[in-house]
Each structure stands twice: as C-alpha cells, then as structure tokens.
Design an enzyme around this catalytic site. Structure first.
Site, PDB file in Angstrom:
ATOM      1  N   THR A  79     -20.898  13.671   2.526  1.00 55.45           N
ATOM      2  CA  THR A  79     -22.109  14.402   2.882  1.00 55.45           C
ATOM      3  C   THR A  79     -21.924  15.037   4.253  1.00 55.45           C
ATOM      4  O   THR A  79     -21.340  14.429   5.138  1.00 55.45           O
ATOM      5  CB  THR A  79     -23.309  13.421   2.953  1.00 55.45           C
ATOM      6  OG1 THR A  79     -23.549  12.906   1.670  1.00 55.45           O
ATOM      7  CG2 THR A  79     -24.556  14.109   3.494  1.00 55.45           C
ATOM      8  N   VAL A 118     -31.286  10.197  -6.518  1.00 58.43           N
ATOM      9  CA  VAL A 118     -31.381  10.834  -5.215  1.00 58.43           C
ATOM     10  C   VAL A 118     -30.946   9.821  -4.157  1.00 58.43           C
ATOM     11  O   VAL A 118     -31.391   8.669  -4.182  1.00 58.43           O
ATOM     12  CB  VAL A 118     -32.820  11.314  -4.922  1.00 58.43           C
ATOM     13  CG1 VAL A 118     -32.928  11.865  -3.499  1.00 58.43           C
ATOM     14  CG2 VAL A 118     -33.241  12.373  -5.935  1.00 58.43           C
ATOM     15  N   GLY A 119     -30.078  10.247  -3.269  1.00 61.13           N
ATOM     16  CA  GLY A 119     -29.628   9.374  -2.194  1.00 61.13           C
ATOM     17  C   GLY A 119     -30.460   9.548  -0.940  1.00 61.13           C
ATOM     18  O   GLY A 119     -31.606  10.001  -0.978  1.00 61.13           O
ATOM     19  N   ASP A 120     -29.866   9.234   0.199  1.00 60.22           N
ATOM     20  CA  ASP A 120     -30.606   9.299   1.460  1.00 60.22           C
ATOM     21  C   ASP A 120     -30.673  10.708   2.048  1.00 60.22           C
ATOM     22  O   ASP A 120     -31.557  11.009   2.844  1.00 60.22           O
ATOM     23  CB  ASP A 120     -29.966   8.365   2.488  1.00 60.22           C
ATOM     24  CG  ASP A 120     -28.557   8.795   2.868  1.00 60.22           C
ATOM     25  OD1 ASP A 120     -27.797   9.199   1.960  1.00 60.22           O
ATOM     26  OD2 ASP A 120     -28.196   8.727   4.058  1.00 60.22           O
ATOM     27  N   GLY A 151     -22.457   8.406   3.582  1.00 61.80           N
ATOM     28  CA  GLY A 151     -22.021   7.133   3.007  1.00 61.80           C
ATOM     29  C   GLY A 151     -22.752   6.857   1.713  1.00 61.80           C
ATOM     30  O   GLY A 151     -23.123   7.773   0.989  1.00 61.80           O
TER      31      GLY A 151
END
Length: 232
Positions: free
Chosen positions: A143, A172-174, A195
């Site tokens: 990312t 969905v990630g951070d 990460g």
C-alpha cells in the site's frame, strides 16, 4: 516523491502534493498492489480503496471501487463535493463517473495470469510474519501512504491500495478508513500505514500514533508503541 515535491515547490497545499504523489503508483501497471495492475480478489475483480485528508480535518474515502484508476482523486471529490466521508462499491463508481472519471479495465494480463494460477489451489492465508513484510517478501503488502507538509506548515495525507490479493469480494482493509490507514492532525502530526489492514484496524493505528505524539512521544516511539500493541 518527485511528483509531490514538484507541487510543494510551487507553493501548493500539502493535500495537492500527496494526491499527485500517490497517483503515480496508481497508474503504474508494474505495481500490483495499487491501482491499475493491482491483483484482483478471488473472483478476478480489481477493487480499490483510498482516502485523503487535509489540514482542516476534512477527509474523503472510497472503498471496494472498480473500474476507476485514480481512487485517491475520487476520494478527494467525495471530500470536496459531498457531505459524506466514504462512498463504497457501485455507489463510489457511479459518483466517479458522474464527476468525469473514465471507466476502464484495471486487470492487467500479468495480474490475471497470476490469479488464474492461484485458482488452481485457491489457498488464502494472509501472511503476518515479519520476513514477508520486508521488500521482496513473497507476501509483501505495498500500500502507498504519503504525508506532506507544505510551505505554510500545513499537513495533508493520502493512502491508496488494491488491497490483499485474492481477498473475499467486498473485503476492505485499513487503507480507506480514516484513523486506521490514515490520520492527519494539523496541530500534532500525521500517520499512515501499510501491512495487514485487519491488524491496523483493530488498534485504529494511524490515529493511535498521532495521539501518542500528542502526548509528547517522538514519531519513532509512537510508531513503536503502536506496533507493540498489535503484537500484544
């Protein structure tokens, strides 16, 4: 960095610089974790997540958006043209199209071939060990988050990704979550993350780092304490 620095040298705002900076990897088909050329989910669909935040606590975000290369720029339009912070999925796509963005195929031949190879086993085990987070690691999550301070001393931040390869559709990630993948507080500082997003969301990582800096910790120590919290 060069794209962002070019705007900062012109006296532009930090938020302009970070948007321009992260648009570079978004358009790079060789970067398979951001934008065009990003690895797809398990259904073969490239879904993008991004957010942006300026010096006035204004922020915008898109998640699970397909067919639009520059997710960060759509996120900025959300920030500037709507009363909302986050748009997702088809709603984000429709908003982008209504605001002049062009629909295109984001799945490149290289990423498609790798996905078809993965389908033979369909094994999905996100790696959380340190070795695989290092550059060149087999499961490196790359990312891009960018932070900047402009000539006026104001800050801005942006974060954009295609997320984990072969994730469940809709995951969905951070990265597009304000406070998790990105947080900008003009009084204190800013933080962004890369990460395994699930780990960062659990501690609201970027906001945690900024709040630790508000308490007087230096940036390096604030980041260390956030990582230690994840480890615990």
């Amino acid at each position: 960095n060069e794209a962002a620095w070019h705007l900062l040298q012109q006296g532009r705002r930090a938020v302009d610089a970070v948007e321009a900076g992260v648009r570079v990897p978004e358009a790079d088909p060789e970067n398979q974790t951001v934008g065009y050329g990003g690895r797809p989910d398990r259904d073969g669909r490239v879904t993008l997540d991004a957010c942006i935040m300026d010096e006035h606590y204004r922020c915008g975000s898109v998640a699970g958006m397909e067919h639009i290369m520059h997710a960060v720029s759509v996120a900025r339009q959300v920030m500037e043209k709507t009363p909302h912070v986050m748009l997702v999925g088809d709603g984000a796509l429709q908003f982008a199209l209504a605001n002049g963005f062009t629909k295109q195929r984001l799945l490149t031949a290289k990423s498609e071939a790798e996905w078809k190879e993965w389908l033979k086993t369909s094994e999905y085990k996100p790696q959380r060990n340190v070795e695989n987070m290092l550059p060149g690691g087999k499961h490196n999550h790359d990312t891009i988050g960018m932070l900047a301070m402009d000539a006026a001393g104001n800050m801005g931040g942006a974060c954009t990704t295609s997320g984990m390869a072969y994730k469940l559709h809709g995951r969905v990630g951070d990265s597009p979550i304000i406070g998790a993948g990105l947080y900008v507080d003009n009084e204190v500082g800013a933080a962004t993350s890369s990460g395994v997003g699930e780990e960062v969301i659990r501690i609201v990582g970027s906001h945690l780092v900024v709040e630790l800096m508000r308490m007087g910790l230096k940036p390096e120590e604030a980041c260390r304490k956030a990582v230690e919290r994840i480890a615990r």
